[in-house]
Design a protein around this motif. Structure first.
Motif, short mmCIF file in Angstrom:
data_model
loop_
_atom_site.label_atom_id
_atom_site.label_comp_id
_atom_site.label_asym_id
_atom_site.label_seq_id
_atom_site.Cartn_x
_atom_site.Cartn_y
_atom_site.Cartn_z
N ARG A 121 -2.98 55.54 -15.25
CA ARG A 121 -2.05 54.43 -14.98
C ARG A 121 -0.96 54.31 -16.03
N GLY A 122 -0.98 55.23 -17.02
CA GLY A 122 0.05 55.21 -18.05
C GLY A 122 -0.10 54.08 -19.05
N GLU A 123 -1.32 53.55 -19.20
CA GLU A 123 -1.55 52.39 -20.05
C GLU A 123 -2.14 52.72 -21.41
N ILE A 124 -2.52 53.98 -21.61
CA ILE A 124 -3.28 54.28 -22.83
C ILE A 124 -2.43 54.16 -24.09
N ASP A 125 -1.15 54.58 -24.02
CA ASP A 125 -0.32 54.49 -25.22
C ASP A 125 -0.08 53.05 -25.62
N ASN A 126 0.11 52.17 -24.63
CA ASN A 126 0.25 50.75 -24.95
C ASN A 126 -1.02 50.21 -25.61
#
Length: 251
Positions: free
Chosen positions: A241-246
């Protein structure tokens, strides 16, 4: 463990999931820490060679309560503690190790009695009390900040019986030192370093309710395997979901 785990997968042993590259997706079982480390190092090399990023999570504490590094080594550096342990802890191919002796050595460097405690009753080691209630005057907090937020976590000072995460820390951190030495600038350690490298090492805690290991589907042999699978599923979903960097940048 001080001996290899049984041949048949069992609880309280080492399981690892290599997501999403294992097919079928079944957590792998390792009888010794050395076997697990060798497999993990190979996985990391494979992913780096393929130019894919890796989130590499380990279920043990990466640090100790505040002021420990300063009290032990006179330097406020988590990696100084890692290196100190790496130079002293021994771990043989059959899991034989000296963790209790190293804990006693740490205790001897600090005032009072403790902070490490716990050992088999037959193992008499000066300076390492069998019970936590026998400690006094060592000056260390019982918990890290994160463990005041997650009170179900056991203390890193506890070395023996149920919840002996302290032994896992002593035996695990030297392997992280080896990973950092082998892969150099390709690795960063969260939350102590900026997580912008091909490989990010992070401390995980599979028992967090948000991960849902207790309700995770799958007919895995042990709760340990179920926890590993639930954890890898949870973080893989964050990555998808592209949330890991945040998440990694929220410290």
């Amino acid at each position: 463990r001080s001996k290899p785990s049984p041949v048949k997968p069992t609880k309280d042993a080492i399981f690892a999931s290599y997501w999403p590259c294992l097919n079928p997706r079944v957590p792998l079982y390792f009888r010794t820490r050395m076997q697990a480390f060798q497999a993990i190092a190979e996985w990391v090399q494979t992913e780096i060679s393929a130019q894919r990023r890796v989130l590499l999570g380990f279920d043990f504490a990466f640090g100790y309560p505040a002021r420990f590094a300063q009290s032990l080594l006179g330097a406020n550096s988590v990696f100084a503690v890692w290196d100190w342990l790496s130079g002293r802890v021994t771990d043989a191919a059959d899991n034989a190790n000296n963790r209790f002796q190293i804990a006693a050595e740490v205790n001897a460097c600090l005032p009072g009695v403790g902070p490490f405690w716990g050992r088999p009753s037959h193992l008499k080691i000066d300076g390492l009390p069998e019970k936590g209630s026998l400690r006094e005057g060592h000056g260390m907090a019982e918990r890290r900040l994160v463990e005041t937020i997650v009170p179900s976590a056991h203390s890193v000072w506890k070395l023996f019986t149920i919840g002996s995460v302290g032994s896992q820390v002593l035996m695990g951190l030297p392997y992280l030192v080896q990973l950092r030495a082998e892969f150099g600038k390709a690795i960063s350690v969260w939350p102590f370093e900026t997580p912008d490298t091909p490989v990010v090492l992070a401390e995980i805690y599979p028992s967090l309710p948000v991960i849902g290991a207790q309700d995770h589907p799958g007919a895995f042999v042990t709760p340990d395997a179920r926890q590993v699978d639930a954890t890898s599923t949870y973080y893989s979903d964050l990555i998808d979901r592209g949330e890991i960097d945040n998440a990694l940048n929220r410290v």
